[in-house]
Design a protein around this motif. Structure first.
Motif, PDB file in Angstrom:
ATOM      1  N   GLN A 183       0.833  -1.201   0.000  1.00 21.98           N
ATOM      2  CA  GLN A 183       0.000   0.000   0.000  1.00 21.98           C
ATOM      3  C   GLN A 183       0.870   1.254   0.000  1.00 21.98           C
ATOM      4  OE1 GLN A 183      -2.550  -0.584   3.388  1.00 21.98           O
ATOM      5  NE2 GLN A 183      -3.914  -1.966   2.294  1.00 21.98           N
ATOM      6  N   SER A 184       1.972   1.212   0.745  1.00 24.99           N
ATOM      7  CA  SER A 184       2.895   2.350   0.744  1.00 24.99           C
ATOM      8  C   SER A 184       3.523   2.533  -0.632  1.00 24.99           C
ATOM      9  CB  SER A 184       3.991   2.140   1.795  1.00 24.99           C
ATOM     10  OG  SER A 184       3.466   2.186   3.100  1.00 24.99           O
ATOM     11  N   ALA A 185       3.851   1.420  -1.281  1.00 24.63           N
ATOM     12  CA  ALA A 185       4.433   1.495  -2.621  1.00 24.63           C
ATOM     13  C   ALA A 185       3.440   2.117  -3.595  1.00 24.63           C
ATOM     14  CB  ALA A 185       4.854   0.110  -3.095  1.00 24.63           C
ATOM     15  N   GLY A 186       2.182   1.705  -3.500  1.00 27.80           N
ATOM     16  CA  GLY A 186       1.162   2.292  -4.357  1.00 27.80           C
ATOM     17  C   GLY A 186       0.985   3.771  -4.090  1.00 27.80           C
ATOM     18  N   ALA A 187       1.015   4.143  -2.813  1.00 29.27           N
ATOM     19  CA  ALA A 187       0.880   5.554  -2.449  1.00 29.27           C
ATOM     20  C   ALA A 187       2.066   6.369  -2.955  1.00 29.27           C
ATOM     21  CB  ALA A 187       0.758   5.694  -0.935  1.00 29.27           C
ATOM     22  N   LEU A 188       3.253   5.767  -2.961  1.00 31.89           N
ATOM     23  CA  LEU A 188       4.433   6.482  -3.456  1.00 31.89           C
ATOM     24  C   LEU A 188       4.278   6.811  -4.935  1.00 31.89           C
ATOM     25  CD1 LEU A 188       7.273   7.554  -2.844  1.00 31.89           C
ATOM     26  CD2 LEU A 188       8.166   5.277  -3.410  1.00 31.89           C
ATOM     27  N   ARG A 189       3.700   5.894  -5.680  1.00 31.96           N
ATOM     28  CA  ARG A 189       3.483   6.140  -7.107  1.00 31.96           C
ATOM     29  C   ARG A 189       2.517   7.298  -7.346  1.00 31.96           C
ATOM     30  NH1 ARG A 189       3.794   0.309  -6.916  1.00 31.96           N
ATOM     31  NH2 ARG A 189       5.521  -0.424  -8.241  1.00 31.96           N
ATOM     32  N   GLU A 190       1.656   7.559  -6.384  1.00 32.08           N
ATOM     33  CA  GLU A 190       0.636   8.592  -6.546  1.00 32.08           C
ATOM     34  C   GLU A 190       1.053   9.952  -5.987  1.00 32.08           C
ATOM     35  OE1 GLU A 190      -2.772   6.944  -4.646  1.00 32.08           O
ATOM     36  OE2 GLU A 190      -3.029   5.349  -6.141  1.00 32.08           O
ATOM     37  N   ARG A 191       2.203  10.032  -5.336  1.00 39.85           N
ATOM     38  CA  ARG A 191       2.645  11.326  -4.812  1.00 39.85           C
ATOM     39  C   ARG A 191       2.996  12.269  -5.964  1.00 39.85           C
ATOM     40  NH1 ARG A 191       1.053  12.627  -0.185  1.00 39.85           N
ATOM     41  NH2 ARG A 191       2.780  14.111   0.008  1.00 39.85           N
ATOM     42  N   PRO A 192       2.904  13.585  -5.758  1.00 39.52           N
ATOM     43  CA  PRO A 192       3.212  14.541  -6.837  1.00 39.52           C
ATOM     44  C   PRO A 192       4.607  14.325  -7.404  1.00 39.52           C
ATOM     45  CG  PRO A 192       2.177  15.645  -4.970  1.00 39.52           C
ATOM     46  CD  PRO A 192       2.463  14.250  -4.519  1.00 39.52           C
TER      47      PRO A 192
END
Length: 211
Positions: free
Chosen positions: A80-89
């Motif tokens: 989930q953290s990896a997915g969130a990292l992909r979505e950061r600006p």
């Protein structure tokens, strides 16, 4: 007033994935809770399934055994953290983004745990069978996070040191914080420990003696 349809109508596949994740997490949490209460050897797959409100067949659709169910919480959190990292600006500095996503899973861990809970988890983590599964889970988690770092930095997770080193360092910081959380007496909240570990890492691990 929006004219958009309900989320399920817009993206049934996304809803299915969320339901699957919720079931997976419920099974993992049930496995951990029962193992902590009864001892790992006294927990059966049937017990875990019943605790989570599903059938043993459903359990087997998600996990090969109870050990995998327990440690999956760690892998899922990192994914989930990896997915969130992909979505950061895209313009956000890498380490700012990494700190944000690495802290997010611990946002609710801001109170001291029950001492009986941490004592039970300590005994559970001493089980050799679970330790082996944790090693496998750690490798899977590292690959998942390294892949996200590689995408963000234009590197290759299969060939380059950098994304793998970032992933290993971040997961090590989380692990050290979790170990301190389990062994600190009296118990303390996990979130401040994770924040401290990450901040020290991002600061370049300065010498605490000032030397």
């Amino acid at each position: 007033m929006t004219t958009d349809g309900p989320p399920a109508a817009q993206n049934p596949a996304g809803l299915r994935e969320r339901k699957k994740l919720a079931t997976r997490q419920a099974l993992s949490w049930a496995a951990l809770r029962l193992a902590q209460e009864r001892g790992l050897e006294h927990v059966r797959i049937e017990d875990i399934a019943a605790e989570a409100g599903v059938s043993p067949r459903t359990f087997n659709n998600y996990f090969a055994n109870k050990y995998e169910a327990i440690v999956s919480r760690h892998v899922d959190r990192v994914r989930q953290s990896a997915g969130a990292l992909r979505e950061r600006p895209a313009a956000e500095p890498l380490w700012d983004a990494v700190r944000h996503v690495a802290l997010a899973p611990f946002a609710t861990a801001d109170s001291s745990p029950d001492p009986q809970w941490t004592a039970g988890v300590r005994l559970l983590l001493a089980e050799p069978a679970l330790q082996g599964e944790l090693m496998k889970a750690g490798a899977d988690a590292n690959r998942a996070f390294a892949a996200a770092v590689a995408e963000r930095t234009g590197t290759d997770a299969d060939r380059d040191v950098y994304p793998n080193l970032v992933a290993a360092a971040v997961l090590a910081a989380q692990q050290v914080a979790s170990d301190r959380w389990l062994h600190t007496e009296p118990p303390v909240a996990l979130l401040p420990l994770v924040r401290e570990a990450l901040d020290l890492l991002l600061a370049g691990l300065p010498d605490p003696t000032g030397g």
